[in-house]
Scaffold this active site. Sequence first.
Site, PDB file in Angstrom:
ATOM      1  N   CYS A  44       0.816  -1.217   0.000  1.00 27.75           N
ATOM      2  CA  CYS A  44       0.000   0.000   0.000  1.00 27.75           C
ATOM      3  C   CYS A  44       0.852   1.271   0.000  1.00 27.75           C
ATOM      4  O   CYS A  44       0.993   1.937   1.030  1.00 27.75           O
ATOM      5  CB  CYS A  44      -0.995   0.052   1.149  1.00 27.75           C
ATOM      6  SG  CYS A  44      -2.218   1.343   0.806  1.00 27.75           S
ATOM      7  N   CYS A  80      -5.868   1.863  -4.761  1.00 27.26           N
ATOM      8  CA  CYS A  80      -5.450   2.522  -3.534  1.00 27.26           C
ATOM      9  C   CYS A  80      -6.448   3.621  -3.208  1.00 27.26           C
ATOM     10  O   CYS A  80      -6.470   4.650  -3.892  1.00 27.26           O
ATOM     11  CB  CYS A  80      -4.044   3.099  -3.742  1.00 27.26           C
ATOM     12  SG  CYS A  80      -3.348   3.732  -2.233  1.00 27.26           S
TER      13      CYS A  80
END
Length: 402
Positions: free
Chosen positions: A162, A346
């Site tokens: 991430c 994301c």
Amino acid sequence: MKAHYKILILGAGSGGISSAARLAKQISPKDIAIVDPAIKHYYQPLWTLSGAGVLPKQESERNQIDYIPQGVDWIQESVTRLNPKANEVETSSGLTLTYDFLIVALGLRLAWEKIPGAKKALGKNGVCTIYEYDQVDKTEEMLKTFTGGTAIFTMPPVPIKCAGAPQKIMYLADEIFRKKGIRNQSKILFATAGKAIFGIPVFAEALTKVVQRKEIELLVQHQLISIDGTNKKAVFKVTDPAGQVSNQEIKYDLIHVVPPMSAPTVVAESELVEKEGDQKGWLSVDKFTLQHKSFPNIFGIGDVTGVPNSKTGAAIRKQAPVVVENLLSVMRKEEPQAKYDGYSSCPLVIGIGKVILAEFGYDGKLLPSFPLNPAKERRSMWLLKRYLLPKLYWHGMLRGLA
Ligand code: FAD
């Protein structure tokens, strides 16, 4: 428990459980085993929100046993050695397990040792991180009790899991400081090892406007290399536009640290890793079929894989059907046909109630799920991140349904 399984899955995180759940619908679950010592399963994307006090971190935690598909054996041990030539793995208690087919889903390792001083400084004197479950509460406490000064948020060289999270927590911190009325006594720095705030130009452009609006100072090509926790000093390796490298020390009052990441040691030390190039040290798989490049009976999924995507749970949601379909093809002695397009997503949290949903694939190709301008901040995408995606994870992905 048996000594031989048709399919052995290493790791019971997002990738391991998603694969097991899908496979158990197609072949006898008795032919499958998962090896992982962890008794808890975490939905890590919530750690960003918990670090800012939006929700308790316990919301991200479940008992692993509840997600092991029925009939699948769970071997609660660590894998200590991979021996792909013999189709064997060794485990922490000295067991040798053999397999016909293997799925490597071991995630990644936080390489804290690459920032001397950081690990031992965590949780004290303003040093925090949302990348470790046991540090999430400390992060919340430090952001809430911050009284002003210099707050640094760091971003290591990619790949990391991430890649948006190091800045999401910063935007939430900015909001906390504003609500407390201390933002004008605070300086916020985003120190990234990269050349830009984000790898995909359309989102980099949108995020550059966000940091300007929030009066955050962006320091590119600033790689954190050490921390002196007692004296609250951080050293960065700085590369200037001409390529000159120097070290710069910055004093901080609060620092949110994200360490570099690498493949788990057992994978890194095996013959399964990429030996050269950008993906050196990561599991060597074909970026489309996710089949191992040298051992056709081995597949990889998730953070451990050496593919040029962005490492996220969202990527795994798209990888799992590909791995399972291709593995079943290989079992039937057919060529793997399914292809992963590098999809990753994301949800860039810009503040409470504001998210830019970045979705993209290989070579930065935009892959939006909704017919909307993807670079726009939206409340709807916040609701997706906060409420819908966790449900999709626990009830869909981990059950092999989404
Ligand atoms: P993991 O889920 O980490 O699982 C790996 C498993 O392997 C673990 O259960 C571990 O116990 C096991 N294991 C490790 N070593 C061994 C061994 N030697 N033997 C046996 N078992 C072993 N993703 C998103 O999609 N959206 C987001 O917004 C998002 N935000 C994030 C924010 C943060 C702060 C973090 C930390 C992550 C975030 N992610 C996000 C990333 C996402 O959580 C990961 O990409 C995903 O969990 C990776 O799944 P995995 O199966 O590859 O690894």
